[in-house]
Motif scaffolding. Structure first.
Motif, PDB file in Angstrom:
ATOM      1  N   SER A 268      -9.882   8.807  13.314  1.00 28.20           N
ATOM      2  CA  SER A 268      -8.592   8.327  12.800  1.00 28.20           C
ATOM      3  C   SER A 268      -8.558   8.210  11.281  1.00 28.20           C
ATOM      4  O   SER A 268      -7.490   8.012  10.702  1.00 28.20           O
ATOM      5  CB  SER A 268      -8.247   6.970  13.428  1.00 28.20           C
ATOM      6  OG  SER A 268      -9.241   6.003  13.102  1.00 28.20           O
ATOM      7  N   ALA A 269      -9.707   8.355  10.635  1.00 27.92           N
ATOM      8  CA  ALA A 269      -9.730   8.289   9.175  1.00 27.92           C
ATOM      9  C   ALA A 269      -9.071   9.516   8.549  1.00 27.92           C
ATOM     10  O   ALA A 269      -8.639   9.478   7.401  1.00 27.92           O
ATOM     11  CB  ALA A 269     -11.173   8.164   8.668  1.00 27.92           C
ATOM     12  N   TYR A 270      -9.006  10.606   9.326  1.00 22.58           N
ATOM     13  CA  TYR A 270      -8.467  11.853   8.791  1.00 22.58           C
ATOM     14  C   TYR A 270      -7.184  12.259   9.498  1.00 22.58           C
ATOM     15  O   TYR A 270      -7.069  12.139  10.721  1.00 22.58           O
ATOM     16  CB  TYR A 270      -9.489  12.982   8.954  1.00 22.58           C
ATOM     17  CG  TYR A 270     -10.812  12.700   8.300  1.00 22.58           C
ATOM     18  CD1 TYR A 270     -10.971  12.786   6.921  1.00 22.58           C
ATOM     19  CD2 TYR A 270     -11.916  12.336   9.069  1.00 22.58           C
ATOM     20  CE1 TYR A 270     -12.192  12.524   6.316  1.00 22.58           C
ATOM     21  CE2 TYR A 270     -13.141  12.073   8.483  1.00 22.58           C
ATOM     22  CZ  TYR A 270     -13.274  12.170   7.102  1.00 22.58           C
ATOM     23  OH  TYR A 270     -14.480  11.903   6.506  1.00 22.58           O
ATOM     24  N   ASP A 271      -6.234  12.736   8.725  1.00 20.44           N
ATOM     25  CA  ASP A 271      -5.025  13.315   9.293  1.00 20.44           C
ATOM     26  C   ASP A 271      -4.405  14.223   8.239  1.00 20.44           C
ATOM     27  O   ASP A 271      -4.961  14.418   7.161  1.00 20.44           O
ATOM     28  CB  ASP A 271      -4.035  12.234   9.752  1.00 20.44           C
ATOM     29  CG  ASP A 271      -3.577  11.341   8.603  1.00 20.44           C
ATOM     30  OD1 ASP A 271      -3.753  11.715   7.414  1.00 20.44           O
ATOM     31  OD2 ASP A 271      -3.033  10.253   8.876  1.00 20.44           O
ATOM     32  N   GLY A 272      -3.263  14.772   8.551  1.00 23.67           N
ATOM     33  CA  GLY A 272      -2.581  15.625   7.587  1.00 23.67           C
ATOM     34  C   GLY A 272      -2.289  17.007   8.133  1.00 23.67           C
ATOM     35  O   GLY A 272      -2.725  17.379   9.235  1.00 23.67           O
ATOM     36  N   GLN A 273      -1.537  17.763   7.361  1.00 24.36           N
ATOM     37  CA  GLN A 273      -1.101  19.096   7.778  1.00 24.36           C
ATOM     38  C   GLN A 273      -1.943  20.220   7.173  1.00 24.36           C
ATOM     39  O   GLN A 273      -1.605  21.384   7.319  1.00 24.36           O
ATOM     40  CB  GLN A 273       0.363  19.293   7.380  1.00 24.36           C
ATOM     41  CG  GLN A 273       1.315  18.355   8.116  1.00 24.36           C
ATOM     42  CD  GLN A 273       2.757  18.593   7.695  1.00 24.36           C
ATOM     43  OE1 GLN A 273       3.120  18.377   6.544  1.00 24.36           O
ATOM     44  NE2 GLN A 273       3.564  19.054   8.635  1.00 24.36           N
TER      45      GLN A 273
END
Length: 199
Positions: free
Chosen positions: A63-68
């Motif tokens: 959950s620390a990473y996200d994005g397009q």
């Protein structure tokens, strides 16, 4: 396709080289005939245990990473020519993949399906990974019109190459058929002129 003009987003790091299309979307999930739903099985064997429970150490389950934006190691998209790899990345929510090298067929499939492959130098790719390591929510800006990728935190930027025709298609949100339909009048006029000249 969605128009792609300027993308401002955090990124998901995948610092693995030689990621092939069978890892992106395993062959057993290629039975569908439409593009929807492939994101559910993106990196399926890396994301899930045999009992379908998520693997805690895989980045898409963190959950620390996200994005397009996905940032990947060298030679991303190698292996078989399956277009489904681009479908799966796009359906999951990615709009761009950054790497220091892309397999040619994957690059073409990505561009045909609204997914922008951004090729940067090994040094710049290292700087991107370092930025994400320091701040998992660090943001980046991709300006397609200017063909420029920027690390927002430092202002570092680099140019990237893209086929001029595919660039216009992405900017306008068009696939090849959409583009042909957009110039239908010009095509009809040209054909009529040819017929008139032949008389």
């Amino acid at each position: 396709m969605e128009k792609f003009q300027t993308l401002h987003s955090s990124a998901v790091p995948l610092p693995i080289e030689e990621v092939d299309t069978d890892q992106i979307i395993p062959a057993r999930f290629l039975k569908a005939t439409t593009r929807e739903g492939f994101g559910d099985n993106l990196f399926r064997d890396w994301r899930y245990q045999n009992d379908d429970t998520p693997k805690a150490d895989f980045v898409l389950n963190n959950s620390a990473y996200d994005g397009q934006i996905m940032v990947a190691g060298r030679n991303f998209g190698c292996g078989s020519s399956r277009e489904h790899a681009a479908w799966a990345l796009y359906d999951y929510g990615f709009r761009a993949v950054v790497s220091s090298f892309f397999a040619d067929i994957f690059r073409g499939n990505a561009l045909n399906n609204g997914l922008l492959p951004v090729q940067v130098s090994e040094e710049f790719l290292h700087d991107i990974f370092s930025t994400i390591e320091q701040d998992p929510q660090a943001t980046f800006t991709i300006n397609l019109e200017n063909q420029q990728f920027t690390i927002d935190a430092t202002g570092q930027s680099t140019d990237f190459e893209i086929d001029a025709y595919k660039k216009q298609c992405l900017l306008n949100g068009q696939d090849d058929i959409d583009f042909l339909l957009s110039i239908k009048d010009k095509i009809e006029t040209y054909e009529q002129q040819r017929q008139d000249a032949a008389v």
